[in-house]
Design an enzyme around this catalytic site. Structure first.
Site, PDB file in Angstrom:
ATOM      1  N   SER A 186       0.814  -1.221   0.000  1.00 29.45           N
ATOM      2  CA  SER A 186       0.000   0.000   0.000  1.00 29.45           C
ATOM      3  C   SER A 186       0.845   1.269   0.000  1.00 29.45           C
ATOM      4  O   SER A 186       0.542   2.199  -0.764  1.00 29.45           O
ATOM      5  CB  SER A 186      -0.968  -0.008   1.192  1.00 29.45           C
ATOM      6  OG  SER A 186      -1.895  -1.048   1.021  1.00 29.45           O
ATOM      7  N   LYS A 206      -8.646  -6.341  11.128  1.00 31.27           N
ATOM      8  CA  LYS A 206      -9.831  -5.884  10.379  1.00 31.27           C
ATOM      9  C   LYS A 206     -11.149  -6.017  11.157  1.00 31.27           C
ATOM     10  O   LYS A 206     -12.059  -5.215  10.980  1.00 31.27           O
ATOM     11  CB  LYS A 206      -9.953  -6.643   9.055  1.00 31.27           C
ATOM     12  CG  LYS A 206      -8.911  -6.241   8.019  1.00 31.27           C
ATOM     13  CD  LYS A 206      -9.167  -6.932   6.693  1.00 31.27           C
ATOM     14  CE  LYS A 206      -8.061  -6.670   5.704  1.00 31.27           C
ATOM     15  NZ  LYS A 206      -8.291  -7.276   4.395  1.00 31.27           N
ATOM     16  N   GLU A 224     -22.615   0.867   6.619  1.00 32.97           N
ATOM     17  CA  GLU A 224     -23.482  -0.318   6.549  1.00 32.97           C
ATOM     18  C   GLU A 224     -22.770  -1.504   5.885  1.00 32.97           C
ATOM     19  O   GLU A 224     -22.922  -2.654   6.277  1.00 32.97           O
ATOM     20  CB  GLU A 224     -24.768   0.016   5.782  1.00 32.97           C
ATOM     21  CG  GLU A 224     -25.749   0.867   6.555  1.00 32.97           C
ATOM     22  CD  GLU A 224     -26.055   0.341   7.948  1.00 32.97           C
ATOM     23  OE1 GLU A 224     -26.335  -0.869   8.068  1.00 32.97           O
ATOM     24  OE2 GLU A 224     -25.996   1.135   8.908  1.00 32.97           O
ATOM     25  N   ASN A 232     -11.425  -2.309   6.510  1.00 32.42           N
ATOM     26  CA  ASN A 232     -10.042  -2.203   6.010  1.00 32.42           C
ATOM     27  C   ASN A 232      -9.661  -0.749   5.742  1.00 32.42           C
ATOM     28  O   ASN A 232      -8.563  -0.477   5.299  1.00 32.42           O
ATOM     29  CB  ASN A 232      -9.830  -3.069   4.748  1.00 32.42           C
ATOM     30  CG  ASN A 232     -10.349  -2.385   3.500  1.00 32.42           C
ATOM     31  OD1 ASN A 232     -11.334  -1.638   3.549  1.00 32.42           O
ATOM     32  ND2 ASN A 232      -9.695  -2.619   2.379  1.00 32.42           N
ATOM     33  N   ASP A 291     -12.367  -3.866   0.301  1.00 33.80           N
ATOM     34  CA  ASP A 291     -11.933  -5.156  -0.267  1.00 33.80           C
ATOM     35  C   ASP A 291     -12.967  -5.663  -1.279  1.00 33.80           C
ATOM     36  O   ASP A 291     -12.616  -6.183  -2.337  1.00 33.80           O
ATOM     37  CB  ASP A 291     -11.753  -6.205   0.836  1.00 33.80           C
ATOM     38  CG  ASP A 291     -10.434  -6.029   1.577  1.00 33.80           C
ATOM     39  OD1 ASP A 291      -9.469  -5.518   0.974  1.00 33.80           O
ATOM     40  OD2 ASP A 291     -10.379  -6.390   2.765  1.00 33.80           O
ATOM     41  N   GLY A 346     -11.996 -14.381   5.785  1.00 40.51           N
ATOM     42  CA  GLY A 346     -12.310 -12.953   5.770  1.00 40.51           C
ATOM     43  C   GLY A 346     -12.472 -12.391   4.371  1.00 40.51           C
ATOM     44  O   GLY A 346     -13.417 -11.637   4.108  1.00 40.51           O
ATOM     45  N   ALA A 347     -11.568 -12.743   3.471  1.00 36.07           N
ATOM     46  CA  ALA A 347     -11.653 -12.201   2.107  1.00 36.07           C
ATOM     47  C   ALA A 347     -12.908 -12.723   1.408  1.00 36.07           C
ATOM     48  O   ALA A 347     -13.569 -11.982   0.667  1.00 36.07           O
ATOM     49  CB  ALA A 347     -10.408 -12.579   1.318  1.00 36.07           C
ATOM     50  N   TYR A 377      -2.101 -12.704  -4.684  1.00 41.54           N
ATOM     51  CA  TYR A 377      -1.450 -11.777  -5.631  1.00 41.54           C
ATOM     52  C   TYR A 377       0.056 -11.944  -5.730  1.00 41.54           C
ATOM     53  O   TYR A 377       0.693 -11.296  -6.566  1.00 41.54           O
ATOM     54  CB  TYR A 377      -1.806 -10.322  -5.307  1.00 41.54           C
ATOM     55  CG  TYR A 377      -1.413  -9.864  -3.922  1.00 41.54           C
ATOM     56  CD1 TYR A 377      -2.342  -9.884  -2.885  1.00 41.54           C
ATOM     57  CD2 TYR A 377      -0.138  -9.412  -3.645  1.00 41.54           C
ATOM     58  CE1 TYR A 377      -2.007  -9.467  -1.621  1.00 41.54           C
ATOM     59  CE2 TYR A 377       0.215  -8.992  -2.373  1.00 41.54           C
ATOM     60  CZ  TYR A 377      -0.729  -9.028  -1.368  1.00 41.54           C
ATOM     61  OH  TYR A 377      -0.374  -8.615  -0.105  1.00 41.54           O
TER      62      TYR A 377
HETATM   63  P1  NAP Z   1      -8.465 -16.502   6.177  1.00 39.75           P
HETATM   64  O1  NAP Z   1      -9.589 -15.733   6.778  1.00 39.75           O
HETATM   65  O2  NAP Z   1      -7.425 -17.050   7.083  1.00 39.75           O
HETATM   66  O3  NAP Z   1      -9.099 -17.705   5.305  1.00 39.75           O
HETATM   67  C1  NAP Z   1      -8.271 -18.648   4.717  1.00 39.75           C
HETATM   68  C2  NAP Z   1      -9.075 -19.587   3.836  1.00 39.75           C
HETATM   69  O4  NAP Z   1      -8.148 -20.463   3.151  1.00 39.75           O
HETATM   70  C3  NAP Z   1     -10.040 -20.493   4.593  1.00 39.75           C
HETATM   71  O5  NAP Z   1     -11.196 -20.706   3.832  1.00 39.75           O
HETATM   72  C4  NAP Z   1      -9.225 -21.786   4.733  1.00 39.75           C
HETATM   73  O6  NAP Z   1     -10.025 -22.943   4.846  1.00 39.75           O
HETATM   74  C5  NAP Z   1      -8.508 -21.811   3.402  1.00 39.75           C
HETATM   75  N1  NAP Z   1      -7.289 -22.630   3.442  1.00 39.75           N
HETATM   76  C6  NAP Z   1      -6.135 -22.349   4.081  1.00 39.75           C
HETATM   77  N2  NAP Z   1      -5.247 -23.343   3.898  1.00 39.75           N
HETATM   78  C7  NAP Z   1      -5.868 -24.280   3.128  1.00 39.75           C
HETATM   79  C8  NAP Z   1      -5.472 -25.531   2.616  1.00 39.75           C
HETATM   80  N3  NAP Z   1      -4.258 -26.044   2.856  1.00 39.75           N
HETATM   81  N4  NAP Z   1      -6.356 -26.234   1.872  1.00 39.75           N
HETATM   82  C9  NAP Z   1      -7.593 -25.728   1.621  1.00 39.75           C
HETATM   83  N5  NAP Z   1      -8.025 -24.538   2.091  1.00 39.75           N
HETATM   84  C10 NAP Z   1      -7.169 -23.818   2.845  1.00 39.75           C
HETATM   85  O7  NAP Z   1      -7.663 -15.613   5.116  1.00 39.75           O
HETATM   86  P2  NAP Z   1      -8.204 -14.392   4.215  1.00 39.75           P
HETATM   87  O8  NAP Z   1      -7.966 -13.106   4.943  1.00 39.75           O
HETATM   88  O9  NAP Z   1      -9.582 -14.715   3.769  1.00 39.75           O
HETATM   89  O10 NAP Z   1      -7.158 -14.415   2.990  1.00 39.75           O
HETATM   90  C11 NAP Z   1      -7.143 -15.509   2.111  1.00 39.75           C
HETATM   91  C12 NAP Z   1      -6.175 -15.246   0.960  1.00 39.75           C
HETATM   92  O11 NAP Z   1      -6.583 -14.103   0.223  1.00 39.75           O
HETATM   93  C13 NAP Z   1      -4.735 -14.943   1.392  1.00 39.75           C
HETATM   94  O12 NAP Z   1      -3.890 -15.605   0.482  1.00 39.75           O
HETATM   95  C14 NAP Z   1      -4.616 -13.442   1.234  1.00 39.75           C
HETATM   96  O13 NAP Z   1      -3.284 -13.015   0.968  1.00 39.75           O
HETATM   97  C15 NAP Z   1      -5.503 -13.194   0.035  1.00 39.75           C
HETATM   98  N6  NAP Z   1      -6.066 -11.828  -0.010  1.00 39.75           N
HETATM   99  C16 NAP Z   1      -5.866 -11.109  -1.145  1.00 39.75           C
HETATM  100  C17 NAP Z   1      -6.406  -9.829  -1.239  1.00 39.75           C
HETATM  101  C18 NAP Z   1      -6.169  -9.005  -2.476  1.00 39.75           C
HETATM  102  O14 NAP Z   1      -6.377  -7.775  -2.425  1.00 39.75           O
HETATM  103  N7  NAP Z   1      -5.804  -9.599  -3.591  1.00 39.75           N
HETATM  104  C19 NAP Z   1      -7.158  -9.287  -0.161  1.00 39.75           C
HETATM  105  C20 NAP Z   1      -7.362 -10.069   0.963  1.00 39.75           C
HETATM  106  C21 NAP Z   1      -6.805 -11.361   1.032  1.00 39.75           C
HETATM  107  P3  NAP Z   1     -10.495 -23.509   6.294  1.00 39.75           P
HETATM  108  O15 NAP Z   1     -11.685 -22.717   6.665  1.00 39.75           O
HETATM  109  O16 NAP Z   1     -10.766 -24.932   6.019  1.00 39.75           O
HETATM  110  O17 NAP Z   1      -9.318 -23.305   7.231  1.00 39.75           O
END
Ligand code: NAP
Length: 282
Positions: free
Chosen positions: A22, A73, A85, A94, A109, A138-139, A224
């Protein structure tokens, strides 16, 4: 570059935060618009135990805008004066804007993800598109909110089915196990990966085997770094259209830039610096 003490500060808070792109995006936008002599964007590592004090510090230091990343977050919400909202529904903030001493929380997001998708779709956009969202973290919450708002059809697939079920119930969509996706992938127009598969130690992993990705799919991987994940390489090799996670990162930052400065963001400049950095540091 700041030359006088008459400067406005924006920053990102997280723990860790050293990896955040950022500052790079926002400062390059300030430079492009010639406002880098009065605006600066920096980063601060805030440990969870210090979050409340850090938020009080935003007011004390008259910081204009704050981006919030993992792990703050959700927890940050209780320290703000107002939550819009959208952020309330997503249950995550965020973005914090300091409006005359009142801290207002929002979420960009979802905007980032929807903008990335819509830019890649032709005229009919997301309405009624059958979308498989992989992951229930979360995402995923932010993206499902956005997809529902655009009237897309959504099914959540997650390794831990219980988490998918809770999220599906909350947003009025359907859910299934991640392992069931291979049977069902042919039913979808769009596949969105929001799991951590494809990044860091999981760099060589993909949430769906290549044989279940078809040419007709649009595949969006929100991971990313690397720019081209294993999933996106597989999708490209079968002729599917791909969308990089860096587009979501870009557009959530574009929305924040506009909220912090009131100016139209120089999107191309922000994209250029983001992709250059990611290419050099893959
Ligand atoms: P999070 O809340 O920790 O959620 C992680 C998710 O990944 C859960 O659904 C989890 O499943 C799954 N997961 C993790 N390890 C796994 C595995 N070995 N096999 C299958 N599923 C698995 O994380 P988040 O904040 O949502 O972020 C998720 C990803 O999005 C990260 O890589 C992050 O860097 C990316 N992201 C990108 C952006 C962007 O702007 N491009 C923004 C936000 C996040 P379970 O529920 O089974 O544990």
């Amino acid at each position: 570059m700041i030359k006088t003490a008459d400067a406005t500060i924006c920053l990102i808070i997280g723990d860790p935060v050293f990896h955040s792109l950022s500052p790079l995006m926002h400062n390059s936008a300030y430079r492009e618009l010639g406002i880098d002599d009065r605006l600066v964007y920096t980063a601060a590592r805030v440990e969870p135990a210090n979050l409340e004090d850090a938020i009080k510090g935003i007011k004390a230091l008259n910081i204009k805008g704050v981006s919030v990343t993992v792990p703050h977050k959700e927890k940050v919400m209780k320290y703000l004066d107002e939550i819009d909202e959208t952020a309330k529904t997503i249950k995550a903030v965020n973005t914090i804007v300091n409006k005359n001493g009142r801290l207002i929380g929002s979420n960009t997001d979802w905007t980032g993800a929807i903008e990335a998708l819509n830019n890649s779709l032709s005229t009919d956009k997301l309405r009624n598109k059958k979308t498989a969202v992989l992951g229930a973290g979360g995402a995923a919450r932010a993206i499902i909110y956005g997809l529902k708002r655009e009237n897309a059809y959504v099914k959540i697939f997650n390794r831990t089915i219980e988490k998918a079920e809770v999220l599906a119930e909350e947003f009025g969509v359907t859910s299934g196990k991640l392992s069931d996706l291979k049977k069902e992938s042919k039913n979808f127009d769009i596949i969105v990966n929001t799991t951590s598969l494809g990044m860091g130690k999981l760099k060589n992993s993909s949430p769906i085997a290549k044989e279940y990705v078809q040419r007709k799919h649009i595949v969006f991987d929100i991971v990313y770094n690397p720019i081209k994940t294993r999933l996106l390489k597989d999708a490209e090799s079968v002729g599917a259209q791909v969308i990089h996670g860096s587009e979501m990162l870009l557009y959530q930052g574009v929305a924040q830039f506009q909220m912090f400065t009131g100016l139209k963001a120089p999107v191309d400049t922000m994209r250029d610096v983001l992709y250059s950095y990611l290419r050099e540091n893959e």
